[in-house]
Design an enzyme around this catalytic site. Sequence first.
Site, PDB file in Angstrom:
ATOM      1  N   TYR A 166       3.424   3.676  11.691  1.00 50.55           N
ATOM      2  CA  TYR A 166       4.073   3.153  10.655  1.00 50.55           C
ATOM      3  C   TYR A 166       5.581   2.887  10.537  1.00 50.55           C
ATOM      4  CZ  TYR A 166       4.714   1.664   5.481  1.00 50.55           C
ATOM      5  OH  TYR A 166       5.008   0.906   4.295  1.00 50.55           O
ATOM      6  N   LYS A 170       7.951  -0.103  11.034  1.00 49.29           N
ATOM      7  CA  LYS A 170       8.927  -0.443   9.966  1.00 49.29           C
ATOM      8  C   LYS A 170      10.306  -0.501  10.230  1.00 49.29           C
ATOM      9  CE  LYS A 170       6.293  -1.648   6.136  1.00 49.29           C
ATOM     10  NZ  LYS A 170       6.276  -3.054   6.049  1.00 49.29           N
TER      11      LYS A 170
HETATM   12  N1  LIG Z   1       3.797   1.433  -1.900  1.00 49.79           N
HETATM   13  C1  LIG Z   1       4.765   2.070  -1.346  1.00 49.79           C
HETATM   14  O1  LIG Z   1       5.179   3.421  -1.704  1.00 49.79           O
HETATM   15  C2  LIG Z   1       5.438   1.347  -0.236  1.00 49.79           C
HETATM   16  C3  LIG Z   1       6.698   2.171   0.382  1.00 49.79           C
HETATM   17  C4  LIG Z   1       7.387   1.326   1.587  1.00 49.79           C
HETATM   18  C5  LIG Z   1       6.913   0.024   1.953  1.00 49.79           C
HETATM   19  N2  LIG Z   1       5.876  -0.510   1.447  1.00 49.79           N
HETATM   20  C6  LIG Z   1       5.312  -1.596   2.038  1.00 49.79           C
HETATM   21  O2  LIG Z   1       5.385  -2.728   0.827  1.00 49.79           O
HETATM   22  C7  LIG Z   1       4.217  -3.597   1.224  1.00 49.79           C
HETATM   23  C8  LIG Z   1       3.328  -3.933   0.144  1.00 49.79           C
HETATM   24  O3  LIG Z   1       2.254  -2.642  -0.182  1.00 49.79           O
HETATM   25  P1  LIG Z   1       1.826  -2.214  -1.377  1.00 49.79           P
HETATM   26  O4  LIG Z   1       2.070  -0.950  -1.770  1.00 49.79           O
HETATM   27  O5  LIG Z   1       2.031  -3.177  -2.379  1.00 49.79           O
HETATM   28  O6  LIG Z   1       0.339  -2.356  -0.910  1.00 49.79           O
HETATM   29  P2  LIG Z   1      -1.025  -2.880  -1.684  1.00 49.79           P
HETATM   30  O7  LIG Z   1      -2.152  -2.506  -0.967  1.00 49.79           O
HETATM   31  O8  LIG Z   1      -0.931  -2.633  -3.178  1.00 49.79           O
HETATM   32  O9  LIG Z   1      -0.867  -4.584  -1.585  1.00 49.79           O
HETATM   33  C9  LIG Z   1      -0.740  -4.990  -0.104  1.00 49.79           C
HETATM   34  C10 LIG Z   1      -1.433  -6.354  -0.154  1.00 49.79           C
HETATM   35  O10 LIG Z   1      -1.311  -6.871   1.219  1.00 49.79           O
HETATM   36  C11 LIG Z   1      -2.919  -7.355   1.542  1.00 49.79           C
HETATM   37  N3  LIG Z   1      -2.807  -7.103   2.957  1.00 49.79           N
HETATM   38  C12 LIG Z   1      -2.747  -6.074   3.737  1.00 49.79           C
HETATM   39  N4  LIG Z   1      -2.871  -6.572   4.980  1.00 49.79           N
HETATM   40  C13 LIG Z   1      -3.112  -7.971   5.147  1.00 49.79           C
HETATM   41  C14 LIG Z   1      -3.168  -8.733   6.019  1.00 49.79           C
HETATM   42  N5  LIG Z   1      -3.409  -8.210   7.435  1.00 49.79           N
HETATM   43  N6  LIG Z   1      -2.887  -9.951   5.784  1.00 49.79           N
HETATM   44  C15 LIG Z   1      -2.800 -10.600   4.521  1.00 49.79           C
HETATM   45  N7  LIG Z   1      -2.832  -9.529   3.622  1.00 49.79           N
HETATM   46  C16 LIG Z   1      -2.843  -8.421   3.830  1.00 49.79           C
HETATM   47  C17 LIG Z   1      -3.822  -6.350   0.852  1.00 49.79           C
HETATM   48  O11 LIG Z   1      -5.106  -6.958   0.757  1.00 49.79           O
HETATM   49  C18 LIG Z   1      -3.136  -6.126  -0.195  1.00 49.79           C
HETATM   50  O12 LIG Z   1      -3.533  -7.033  -1.531  1.00 49.79           O
HETATM   51  C19 LIG Z   1       3.563  -3.141   2.579  1.00 49.79           C
HETATM   52  O13 LIG Z   1       4.445  -3.705   3.814  1.00 49.79           O
HETATM   53  C20 LIG Z   1       4.051  -1.844   2.616  1.00 49.79           C
HETATM   54  O14 LIG Z   1       4.209  -1.203   3.922  1.00 49.79           O
HETATM   55  C21 LIG Z   1       5.029   0.278   0.324  1.00 49.79           C
END
Ligand SMILES: NC(=O)c1ccc[n+]([C@@H]2O[C@H](COP(=O)([O-])OP(=O)(O)OC[C@H]3O[C@@H](n4cnc5c(N)ncnc54)[C@H](O)[C@@H]3O)[C@@H](O)[C@H]2O)c1
Length: 275
Positions: A166, A170
């Site tokens: 990851y 990223k």
């Molecule tokens: N939550 C955190 O603390 C955090 C921190 C840094 C970065 N992020 C990044 O933010 C983004 C969103 O994460 P989140 O925390 O909202 O997660 P989440 O799981 O709440 O939501 C992500 C959504 O993306 C969808 N998804 C996943 N893989 C997919 C694919 N291959 N095709 C289509 N849809 C897909 C999932 O079904 C889900 O509905 C991600 O890229 C994650 O890496 C999150």
Amino acid sequence: MSNKLEGKVAIVSGSGRGIGREIALKLAAEGAAVVVNDLDDTVADAVTREIVAGGGRAVACCGNVAAPEFAARFIDTALSHYGRLDIIVNNAGYTWDNVIQKMSDAQWDDIMAVHVTAPFRILRAAADHFRSAAKEEAAQGLEVFRKVVNISSVSGVMGNAGQANYSAAKSAINGLTKALAKEWGRYKINVNSVAFGVIKTRLTEASAGDDATINIAGQEIKVGVNQQLMQNLETLIPMGRAGTPTEAAGAVYLFCIPESNYISGQVVVCGGGRP
Ligand SMILES: NC(=O)c1ccc[n+]([C@@H]2O[C@H](COP(=O)([O-])OP(=O)(O)OC[C@H]3O[C@@H](n4cnc5c(N)ncnc54)[C@H](O)[C@@H]3O)[C@@H](O)[C@H]2O)c1
């Protein structure tokens, strides 16, 4: 609401839940028509209905962003429904953690596919439209800015133990951001990354001991963070707590509005003051 995005068209991957959902709702509330995507049709359809019920414009384009044919369908959905494309938010993703000696090739490849290859294909698929629209506008003496926001993480900026895949992915998306900012500046396309710290979503809210999983294309993937670790982590955040998905969406919104027209190629951390 400011209606700063009136007449604009946005596509937001992974916008059925979590941060992506809040981004889709925010962009729609500010006037943009939104193409909502998710792996899970049910949640993508629900967000689409919510936007339309609130008087906004939205259409769903469900499917796995990592599928090779997905990118063309995503771009075509925006063009065929709304005739233009102004904003791309590459948000879909998940974590699949392990220490490196236990990390499988599938763990490495799948995380690279969703966080790097899929955004690359989506941006490549948008290139023809973006370039021809920009050339037409330039011929008319117009400057119309378009926006790409790639979602990164502090793991991609600082590295994180247990997240070699990851962190690498990223970090790679930030390289893609910087390269495209240079390639597409001439077309007035702003390309930026927002790197989140800890945001409260299903990826971080579950306790690591709870055996919480998420289903990604039929595969159960373990998520969750050791809650003691999470509490300790929160004490290191100057603002004293994890962020909300609404706050995370706010950071993305900043890079979608005209006020950011002269900012490109940047990685901005949205982490409550923690770098
Ligand atoms: N939550 C955190 O603390 C955090 C921190 C840094 C970065 N992020 C990044 O933010 C983004 C969103 O994460 P989140 O925390 O909202 O997660 P989440 O799981 O709440 O939501 C992500 C959504 O993306 C969808 N998804 C996943 N893989 C997919 C694919 N291959 N095709 C289509 N849809 C897909 C999932 O079904 C889900 O509905 C991600 O890229 C994650 O890496 C999150």
